[in-house]
Motif scaffolding. Structure first.
Motif, PDB file in Angstrom:
ATOM      1  N   THR A 123      -8.632  -3.588  -6.152  1.00 57.22           N
ATOM      2  CA  THR A 123      -7.557  -2.622  -6.321  1.00 57.22           C
ATOM      3  C   THR A 123      -7.118  -2.129  -4.953  1.00 57.22           C
ATOM      4  O   THR A 123      -7.875  -2.176  -3.981  1.00 57.22           O
ATOM      5  CB  THR A 123      -7.993  -1.415  -7.164  1.00 57.22           C
ATOM      6  N   LEU A 124      -5.889  -1.641  -4.872  1.00 59.28           N
ATOM      7  CA  LEU A 124      -5.421  -1.097  -3.602  1.00 59.28           C
ATOM      8  C   LEU A 124      -6.258   0.101  -3.182  1.00 59.28           C
ATOM      9  O   LEU A 124      -6.509   0.300  -1.986  1.00 59.28           O
ATOM     10  CB  LEU A 124      -3.946  -0.714  -3.700  1.00 59.28           C
ATOM     11  N   GLY A 125      -6.712   0.902  -4.160  1.00 58.26           N
ATOM     12  CA  GLY A 125      -7.530   2.058  -3.820  1.00 58.26           C
ATOM     13  C   GLY A 125      -8.838   1.682  -3.161  1.00 58.26           C
ATOM     14  O   GLY A 125      -9.310   2.383  -2.253  1.00 58.26           O
ATOM     15  N   ARG A 151      -7.703   0.526   0.550  1.00 57.29           N
ATOM     16  CA  ARG A 151      -6.779   1.319   1.365  1.00 57.29           C
ATOM     17  C   ARG A 151      -7.436   1.910   2.609  1.00 57.29           C
ATOM     18  O   ARG A 151      -6.877   1.888   3.711  1.00 57.29           O
ATOM     19  CB  ARG A 151      -6.168   2.436   0.517  1.00 57.29           C
ATOM     20  N   PHE A 200       0.810  -1.219   0.000  1.00 53.79           N
ATOM     21  CA  PHE A 200       0.000   0.000   0.000  1.00 53.79           C
ATOM     22  C   PHE A 200       0.844   1.271   0.000  1.00 53.79           C
ATOM     23  O   PHE A 200       0.483   2.256  -0.649  1.00 53.79           O
ATOM     24  CB  PHE A 200      -0.960  -0.005   1.194  1.00 53.79           C
ATOM     25  N   ASP A 230      -3.240   3.756  -6.073  1.00 54.37           N
ATOM     26  CA  ASP A 230      -4.607   3.284  -5.890  1.00 54.37           C
ATOM     27  C   ASP A 230      -5.120   2.470  -7.066  1.00 54.37           C
ATOM     28  O   ASP A 230      -6.023   1.644  -6.907  1.00 54.37           O
ATOM     29  CB  ASP A 230      -5.552   4.469  -5.654  1.00 54.37           C
ATOM     30  N   ASP A 231      -4.593   2.715  -8.266  1.00 49.89           N
ATOM     31  CA  ASP A 231      -5.080   1.973  -9.432  1.00 49.89           C
ATOM     32  C   ASP A 231      -4.453   0.592  -9.547  1.00 49.89           C
ATOM     33  O   ASP A 231      -4.776  -0.176 -10.465  1.00 49.89           O
ATOM     34  CB  ASP A 231      -4.845   2.764 -10.720  1.00 49.89           C
TER      35      ASP A 231
END
Length: 215
Positions: free
Chosen positions: A199-201, A204, A181, A186-187
């Motif tokens: 997705t990380l976004g 998060r 992270f 985020d993408d």
């Protein structure tokens, strides 16, 4: 090619995604635990992440398979490994801390190593907690988004199972936050060992909740 969603079912067709630069991803669900297996193909070279189960299915999908990477030692991620390696002659790679528990691990990996498929490189990221030798493979599109193959270390909704061992949970969530992270945008799309992608976004903002609940 239809739009990639990452949704697959056992016995169904693979989900196919163009990652650009001549690299193609195929995701397929195998075995009674609905493990995800991922083929990355570039020209006449192919890499498989987790020969988890259903060897016949994987061998039918395989082209010129050169390398199999196992994300961690748990058996549901390598049931088909011996047969796939025996019939294709592929190299079998795993992190050095889990390799002794994985059959036919012919080479070992460490944090920061690079695994290649054609002209494309995937970085090995060691994340400790689900098992001692769990790894994430990171592929970065040229000028574009990153793609993370997270095994059982990160899922939509939380990190992997650490079986109530607080030390292991703290290790895993710290590694996932710092090495994934904090580093990737985020993408960044991630592909877990079971179930749907995310997705990380999308995940998060939930990290404080994950820490508070302890799993």
């Amino acid at each position: 090619m239809s739009e990639y969603t990452g949704d697959v079912t056992r016995g169904g067709p693979p989900a196919v995604r163009d990652l650009g630069g001549g690299l193609t991803l195929r995701k397929v669900s195998v075995g009674p635990m609905d493990n995800n297996a991922y083929f990355l193909t570039s020209g006449d070279q192919e890499l498989l992440i987790d020969a988890a189960n259903d060897a016949a299915t994987l061998l039918d999908l395989a082209g010129s398979l050169r390398t199999v990477v196992t994300t961690h030692r748990h058996q549901d991620h390598w049931v088909a490994l011996s047969e796939v390696v025996a019939k294709t002659g592929a190299r079998s790679l795993a992190h050095e801390d889990d390799a002794p528990e994985i059959p036919v691990a012919t080479e070992t990996l460490r944090d920061g190593d690079v695994v290649t498929v054609g002209e494309h490189s995937l970085e090995v990221i060691h994340v400790v907690g689900h098992t001692p030798g769990s790894i994430v493979l990171a592929y970065q599109e040229a000028g574009g988004r990153a793609h993370l193959f997270t095994g059982d270390s990160l899922f939509p909704g939380g990190v992997g199972n650490t079986r109530g061992v607080r030390k292991n949970f703290e290790s895993l969530i710290n590694d996932v936050e710092r090495k994934l992270f904090d580093r990737f945008g985020d993408d960044t799309w991630f592909y877990p060992g079971h179930g749907r992608d995310s997705t990380l976004g999308a995940e998060r903002g939930s990290i404080p909740e994950w820490r508070a609940r302890g799993w």
